[in-house]
Design an enzyme around this catalytic site. Sequence first.
Site, mmCIF file in Angstrom:
data_model
loop_
_atom_site.group_PDB
_atom_site.id
_atom_site.type_symbol
_atom_site.label_atom_id
_atom_site.label_comp_id
_atom_site.label_asym_id
_atom_site.label_seq_id
_atom_site.Cartn_x
_atom_site.Cartn_y
_atom_site.Cartn_z
ATOM 1 N N LYS A 172 -1.449 -1.894 -4.376
ATOM 2 C CA LYS A 172 -2.395 -0.785 -4.205
ATOM 3 C C LYS A 172 -1.601 0.518 -4.137
ATOM 4 C CE LYS A 172 -6.080 0.666 -1.162
ATOM 5 N NZ LYS A 172 -6.093 0.901 0.269
ATOM 6 N N ASP A 218 0.846 -1.188 0.000
ATOM 7 C CA ASP A 218 0.000 0.000 0.000
ATOM 8 C C ASP A 218 0.889 1.248 0.000
ATOM 9 O OD1 ASP A 218 -2.086 1.814 0.286
ATOM 10 O OD2 ASP A 218 -2.795 1.045 2.190
ATOM 11 N N LEU A 222 -9.253 -2.897 2.179
ATOM 12 C CA LEU A 222 -9.563 -4.249 1.742
ATOM 13 C C LEU A 222 -9.435 -5.262 2.868
ATOM 14 C CD1 LEU A 222 -7.599 -4.154 -1.627
ATOM 15 C CD2 LEU A 222 -10.001 -3.598 -1.229
#
Length: 173
Positions: free
Chosen positions: A129, A101, A151
Amino acid sequence: MPEFIPVIKKDDIQRQITRIAAAISADYQGRELIMIGVLKGAFLFLADLVRELKLEKIKIDFLQASSYGADTVSSENIVLKKDIDVDIRGKDVLVVEDIVDTGLTMARLIEHLKRHDPNSIRICAMIDKRERRKVAVNVDYACGCVEEGFLVGYGLDYAENYRNLPEIYHMKL
């Protein structure tokens, strides 16, 4: 009660794992591969991925880092909670993560692993991501890219919950 919006279905997860397992198998053919799963989130993904690889020599180890705690945003305080046990000096290493992320955790882990003098380090993530990426991290193998949302499922958690969901969902609180 949170709302769960499907993002990646179970069959799609399996198809993507088969796809990247073929690429990893081709890239590491004839070589020993050390796969390092990042606990706790990557354990399901790593198990399914390893079963799809067509390699003779694979060693598996784990390390654990934490940056989220019980929140939906990274604290940016990366804590290494468990180190590897296997010797990676001169070896090819594939770090297997559930999600990359911000990139902060992965950058910290790569920096840490480089101190062990491996031959190479590559990154494999279930989800790449980039929405909140703060550090340039190259994900070499990814099952999918998701632009936004928090998520859960298939190893991904919120405060240690929802890892057991068989698909990946965007969780709305």
